[in-house]
Write a protein that holds these residues in place. Sequence first.
Motif, PDB file in Angstrom:
ATOM      1  N   ASP A   1     -35.634 -42.309 -38.899  1.00 23.92           N
ATOM      2  CA  ASP A   1     -35.168 -40.994 -39.333  1.00 23.92           C
ATOM      3  C   ASP A   1     -36.172 -40.354 -40.290  1.00 23.92           C
ATOM      4  O   ASP A   1     -36.489 -39.155 -40.170  1.00 23.92           O
ATOM      5  CB  ASP A   1     -33.799 -41.134 -39.997  1.00 23.92           C
ATOM      6  N   LEU A   2     -36.713 -41.121 -41.235  1.00 21.15           N
ATOM      7  CA  LEU A   2     -37.679 -40.583 -42.185  1.00 21.15           C
ATOM      8  C   LEU A   2     -38.948 -40.100 -41.496  1.00 21.15           C
ATOM      9  O   LEU A   2     -39.614 -39.154 -41.967  1.00 21.15           O
ATOM     10  CB  LEU A   2     -38.028 -41.644 -43.231  1.00 21.15           C
ATOM     11  N   MET A   3     -39.295 -40.725 -40.377  1.00 21.98           N
ATOM     12  CA  MET A   3     -40.485 -40.316 -39.633  1.00 21.98           C
ATOM     13  C   MET A   3     -40.237 -39.100 -38.742  1.00 21.98           C
ATOM     14  O   MET A   3     -41.157 -38.619 -38.087  1.00 21.98           O
ATOM     15  CB  MET A   3     -40.987 -41.481 -38.779  1.00 21.98           C
ATOM     16  N   GLY A   4     -38.984 -38.635 -38.724  1.00 29.62           N
ATOM     17  CA  GLY A   4     -38.686 -37.430 -37.962  1.00 29.62           C
ATOM     18  C   GLY A   4     -38.190 -37.649 -36.554  1.00 29.62           C
ATOM     19  O   GLY A   4     -38.012 -36.681 -35.804  1.00 29.62           O
ATOM     20  N   TYR A   5     -37.948 -38.887 -36.177  1.00 26.73           N
ATOM     21  CA  TYR A   5     -37.428 -39.148 -34.836  1.00 26.73           C
ATOM     22  C   TYR A   5     -35.967 -38.712 -34.727  1.00 26.73           C
ATOM     23  O   TYR A   5     -35.178 -38.874 -35.667  1.00 26.73           O
ATOM     24  CB  TYR A   5     -37.503 -40.643 -34.518  1.00 26.73           C
ATOM     25  N   ARG A   6     -35.616 -38.185 -33.579  1.00 28.62           N
ATOM     26  CA  ARG A   6     -34.213 -37.996 -33.230  1.00 28.62           C
ATOM     27  C   ARG A   6     -33.767 -39.236 -32.457  1.00 28.62           C
ATOM     28  O   ARG A   6     -34.438 -39.660 -31.521  1.00 28.62           O
ATOM     29  CB  ARG A   6     -34.015 -36.745 -32.378  1.00 28.62           C
TER      30      ARG A   6
ATOM     31  N   ALA B   1     -34.353 -39.551 -18.111  1.00 28.57           N
ATOM     32  CA  ALA B   1     -35.057 -38.504 -17.354  1.00 28.57           C
ATOM     33  C   ALA B   1     -35.356 -37.294 -18.230  1.00 28.57           C
ATOM     34  O   ALA B   1     -36.325 -36.567 -17.997  1.00 28.57           O
ATOM     35  CB  ALA B   1     -34.224 -38.081 -16.148  1.00 28.57           C
ATOM     36  N   GLY B   2     -34.542 -37.079 -19.269  1.00 29.26           N
ATOM     37  CA  GLY B   2     -34.759 -35.950 -20.172  1.00 29.26           C
ATOM     38  C   GLY B   2     -35.492 -36.317 -21.445  1.00 29.26           C
ATOM     39  O   GLY B   2     -35.465 -35.552 -22.415  1.00 29.26           O
ATOM     40  N   LEU B   3     -36.156 -37.472 -21.471  1.00 30.69           N
ATOM     41  CA  LEU B   3     -36.840 -37.948 -22.684  1.00 30.69           C
ATOM     42  C   LEU B   3     -37.933 -36.969 -23.113  1.00 30.69           C
ATOM     43  O   LEU B   3     -38.692 -36.450 -22.285  1.00 30.69           O
ATOM     44  CB  LEU B   3     -37.443 -39.327 -22.419  1.00 30.69           C
ATOM     45  N   ARG B   4     -38.032 -36.750 -24.438  1.00 28.88           N
ATOM     46  CA  ARG B   4     -39.089 -35.914 -25.001  1.00 28.88           C
ATOM     47  C   ARG B   4     -39.770 -36.653 -26.142  1.00 28.88           C
ATOM     48  O   ARG B   4     -39.216 -37.590 -26.720  1.00 28.88           O
ATOM     49  CB  ARG B   4     -38.506 -34.593 -25.510  1.00 28.88           C
ATOM     50  N   GLU B   5     -40.972 -36.233 -26.478  1.00 30.71           N
ATOM     51  CA  GLU B   5     -41.668 -36.868 -27.597  1.00 30.71           C
ATOM     52  C   GLU B   5     -40.861 -36.660 -28.871  1.00 30.71           C
ATOM     53  O   GLU B   5     -40.104 -35.693 -29.017  1.00 30.71           O
ATOM     54  CB  GLU B   5     -43.081 -36.322 -27.749  1.00 30.71           C
ATOM     55  N   GLY B   6     -41.010 -37.586 -29.794  1.00 30.02           N
ATOM     56  CA  GLY B   6     -40.262 -37.510 -31.044  1.00 30.02           C
ATOM     57  C   GLY B   6     -38.824 -37.975 -30.925  1.00 30.02           C
ATOM     58  O   GLY B   6     -38.044 -37.798 -31.860  1.00 30.02           O
ATOM     59  N   GLU B   7     -38.477 -38.584 -29.787  1.00 29.96           N
ATOM     60  CA  GLU B   7     -37.113 -39.085 -29.584  1.00 29.96           C
ATOM     61  C   GLU B   7     -37.123 -40.606 -29.453  1.00 29.96           C
ATOM     62  O   GLU B   7     -38.094 -41.197 -28.969  1.00 29.96           O
ATOM     63  CB  GLU B   7     -36.485 -38.486 -28.326  1.00 29.96           C
ATOM     64  N   VAL B   8     -36.028 -41.215 -29.884  1.00 29.91           N
ATOM     65  CA  VAL B   8     -35.786 -42.638 -29.668  1.00 29.91           C
ATOM     66  C   VAL B   8     -34.547 -42.775 -28.804  1.00 29.91           C
ATOM     67  O   VAL B   8     -33.485 -42.229 -29.135  1.00 29.91           O
ATOM     68  CB  VAL B   8     -35.568 -43.396 -30.992  1.00 29.91           C
ATOM     69  N   LYS B   9     -34.692 -43.463 -27.691  1.00 28.85           N
ATOM     70  CA  LYS B   9     -33.551 -43.824 -26.868  1.00 28.85           C
ATOM     71  C   LYS B   9     -33.301 -45.317 -27.088  1.00 28.85           C
ATOM     72  O   LYS B   9     -34.128 -46.160 -26.716  1.00 28.85           O
ATOM     73  CB  LYS B   9     -33.826 -43.560 -25.386  1.00 28.85           C
ATOM     74  N   PHE B  10     -32.180 -45.628 -27.721  1.00 25.90           N
ATOM     75  CA  PHE B  10     -31.844 -47.020 -28.044  1.00 25.90           C
ATOM     76  C   PHE B  10     -30.612 -47.443 -27.255  1.00 25.90           C
ATOM     77  O   PHE B  10     -29.648 -46.678 -27.121  1.00 25.90           O
ATOM     78  CB  PHE B  10     -31.558 -47.161 -29.536  1.00 25.90           C
ATOM     79  N   ALA B  11     -30.632 -48.661 -26.723  1.00 28.75           N
ATOM     80  CA  ALA B  11     -29.454 -49.199 -26.029  1.00 28.75           C
ATOM     81  C   ALA B  11     -29.343 -50.696 -26.281  1.00 28.75           C
ATOM     82  O   ALA B  11     -30.346 -51.412 -26.315  1.00 28.75           O
ATOM     83  CB  ALA B  11     -29.521 -48.926 -24.530  1.00 28.75           C
TER      84      ALA B  11
ATOM     85  N   LEU C   1     -29.122 -49.589 -41.925  1.00 24.29           N
ATOM     86  CA  LEU C   1     -30.151 -50.568 -41.588  1.00 24.29           C
ATOM     87  C   LEU C   1     -31.534 -49.934 -41.723  1.00 24.29           C
ATOM     88  O   LEU C   1     -31.756 -48.801 -41.264  1.00 24.29           O
ATOM     89  CB  LEU C   1     -29.933 -51.082 -40.161  1.00 24.29           C
ATOM     90  N   PRO C   2     -32.486 -50.638 -42.325  1.00 24.82           N
ATOM     91  CA  PRO C   2     -33.807 -50.055 -42.589  1.00 24.82           C
ATOM     92  C   PRO C   2     -34.514 -49.514 -41.352  1.00 24.82           C
ATOM     93  O   PRO C   2     -35.208 -48.499 -41.437  1.00 24.82           O
ATOM     94  CB  PRO C   2     -34.579 -51.232 -43.212  1.00 24.82           C
ATOM     95  N   TYR C   3     -34.362 -50.168 -40.207  1.00 23.90           N
ATOM     96  CA  TYR C   3     -35.069 -49.718 -39.003  1.00 23.90           C
ATOM     97  C   TYR C   3     -34.676 -48.290 -38.640  1.00 23.90           C
ATOM     98  O   TYR C   3     -35.537 -47.424 -38.431  1.00 23.90           O
ATOM     99  CB  TYR C   3     -34.771 -50.676 -37.855  1.00 23.90           C
ATOM    100  N   PHE C   4     -33.381 -48.011 -38.576  1.00 20.07           N
ATOM    101  CA  PHE C   4     -32.935 -46.677 -38.201  1.00 20.07           C
ATOM    102  C   PHE C   4     -33.229 -45.671 -39.316  1.00 20.07           C
ATOM    103  O   PHE C   4     -33.541 -44.504 -39.039  1.00 20.07           O
ATOM    104  CB  PHE C   4     -31.449 -46.702 -37.848  1.00 20.07           C
TER     105      PHE C   4
ATOM    106  N   ARG D   1     -33.933 -29.837 -37.985  1.00 21.72           N
ATOM    107  CA  ARG D   1     -35.258 -30.378 -38.294  1.00 21.72           C
ATOM    108  C   ARG D   1     -36.072 -30.549 -37.011  1.00 21.72           C
ATOM    109  O   ARG D   1     -35.541 -30.956 -35.977  1.00 21.72           O
ATOM    110  CB  ARG D   1     -35.097 -31.724 -38.997  1.00 21.72           C
ATOM    111  N   ASP D   2     -37.356 -30.235 -37.073  1.00 26.89           N
ATOM    112  CA  ASP D   2     -38.220 -30.411 -35.911  1.00 26.89           C
ATOM    113  C   ASP D   2     -38.363 -31.892 -35.581  1.00 26.89           C
ATOM    114  O   ASP D   2     -38.351 -32.750 -36.469  1.00 26.89           O
ATOM    115  CB  ASP D   2     -39.606 -29.826 -36.181  1.00 26.89           C
ATOM    116  N   ARG D   3     -38.504 -32.148 -34.298  1.00 27.82           N
ATOM    117  CA  ARG D   3     -38.754 -33.519 -33.880  1.00 27.82           C
ATOM    118  C   ARG D   3     -40.160 -33.937 -34.296  1.00 27.82           C
ATOM    119  O   ARG D   3     -41.072 -33.126 -34.374  1.00 27.82           O
ATOM    120  CB  ARG D   3     -38.598 -33.637 -32.354  1.00 27.82           C
ATOM    121  N   ALA D   4     -40.303 -35.252 -34.536  1.00 28.73           N
ATOM    122  CA  ALA D   4     -41.604 -35.777 -34.947  1.00 28.73           C
ATOM    123  C   ALA D   4     -42.635 -35.572 -33.844  1.00 28.73           C
ATOM    124  O   ALA D   4     -42.322 -35.639 -32.645  1.00 28.73           O
ATOM    125  CB  ALA D   4     -41.476 -37.272 -35.259  1.00 28.73           C
ATOM    126  N   ASP D   5     -43.858 -35.319 -34.254  1.00 27.09           N
ATOM    127  CA  ASP D   5     -44.969 -35.205 -33.304  1.00 27.09           C
ATOM    128  C   ASP D   5     -45.512 -36.606 -33.026  1.00 27.09           C
ATOM    129  O   ASP D   5     -46.622 -36.964 -33.426  1.00 27.09           O
ATOM    130  CB  ASP D   5     -46.045 -34.291 -33.887  1.00 27.09           C
TER     131      ASP D   5
END
Length: 521
Positions: free
Chosen positions: A245-250, A345-355, A238-241, A150-154
């Motif tokens: 996902d429904l919005m297209g985020y990786r 450093a490799g972050l791209r649009e349409g991505e979520v980095k969670f920690a 969990l609803p947040y994740f 699936r394409d990443r969200a814009d």
Amino acid sequence: MSIQDETSSDRWLSHCVWIVALWASFFNLLNFNGYPLFRPEVAITMLALALVGGVMALIQQAAKPRLWFLVVALFAAVLVDLNASISAIWFLGCWAIFAVIAFYVREVFVKILFAAAAAVLFFQGAELVLDDGSPREAGNEAQNLQDPDRDRADRPAIVHLVLDSYLGLDGMALGPDIYRDLRSEQVRFFTSHDFQVYPRAYSPYAKTLNSLPALFSYGQDEPVVHSITSEYSIPEQLPYFADLDLMGYRIDALLPAYFDLCVKQKLTRCRTFESSGLSSMLDTEMSATDRAKVFGFTMLNLTRTIRSATGRIRPDPGARLAHNRSELFPLTSLGQFDSFIADVAGLREGEVKFAHILLPHDPYMLAADCTVKPESRWLDEHGPGTAAAREQGYADQVRCLQQRLDRLLDALDRTPAGREAIVLIHGDHGSRIAPTQPFVDGPQLSPRELLMSYSTFFAIRVPGESPGEVPGTHSLGRLMADFRAREFAAAPRPAPAVDQVAVTDAAGTPREWRPLPGFTR
């Protein structure tokens, strides 16, 4: 053959078996943590274990002839507890079974024990010797995988940090002076980096395994029931994740293993880490003796029955509890945070980095420059030690955290996706520096002590929105719900609502809702 007629070889076996067994257990611990063998702290620990094994042999010798089988069986049950962390009923069962075996087949029982321990020692030792010392790469543990095609969200990327035990700004404003100074520093730091901060944010729960499911459910879920001693939890979807996902985020997640999102959440990549990894002591200022102490307390805390039986024994009333003295939460998380910074450093649009990072969580062991203090100066949120000393230790750890946050934001500002990313940083509950957590029938806590449990940091950076302090008292659940209502694209501005906090029973189950104490002195 009677006990009196034992051969010299049998006597040697019965004396050495406990040393070999303790060493085998220790080597197993080192392998699990990826800790190198040829280190002075390892030698110190092996010498200490040899002395313990020698004392066990002397006790065994003194128990002859009538009580010998009971003592040997007890020590064998202790070894099982050390390696399998069994409950009291299983401990007693092992003791009884071993006692029967030792009574009837004494020579065979000791020889089997020795052979098994020697085999474990040999293979664990061989693995340690052959280990080249290279870091172990964490694999992708996500089980409910997002569609890889699936394409990443814009949409702008999201960087979402949960920082454990991060006290809110107006919780800090209640004092003492070290906290008020810390509040001013935090406001300057975050607003200078274009964040909006929410000084009166709070968590309705003082325990992580309750607070995180609640905030990821936008505060709408039923209270999660967990024992106060829970060490592992797999939350349902969990609803947040699910919404991300429904919005297209990786979604890429990094988190401590005890709150495991990797199993049921929809993720592209998920990695867990042990909350207290011994290898985090490597390349630090810690002395060999301090590291050996941590090894020793870790081995004690690997047991379950023995730990429970000895957990409250303190020859010095001012000493830390033994079950806390193996914890390296902030030091382990510091290394994981460094990995997370490198990863963005490799972050791209349409991505979520969670920690989820266990900072500034206790024990308070890090100086403001992130060096490690001597083990004798480490402190825990509920004591012992004066509240002033614990608050100073906490402030040091927050300042260390701020250094790492500065590195993270610098790394984000170096990339186009990072500069346009929405950055969300918040705690899961307060510092909890009080005599105890809030319990229904527990000790009476002052309003300020209660706020130390509930007041929680919350800040967000949204490109194009002005920095500053956002007024109002808001629960984490309401903030996250309003963030979702704005499609994760704008800073939350939830409407006022009744501010309540949960008080648990001694088992950690929420039992009562009470008004949130006011933030004024």
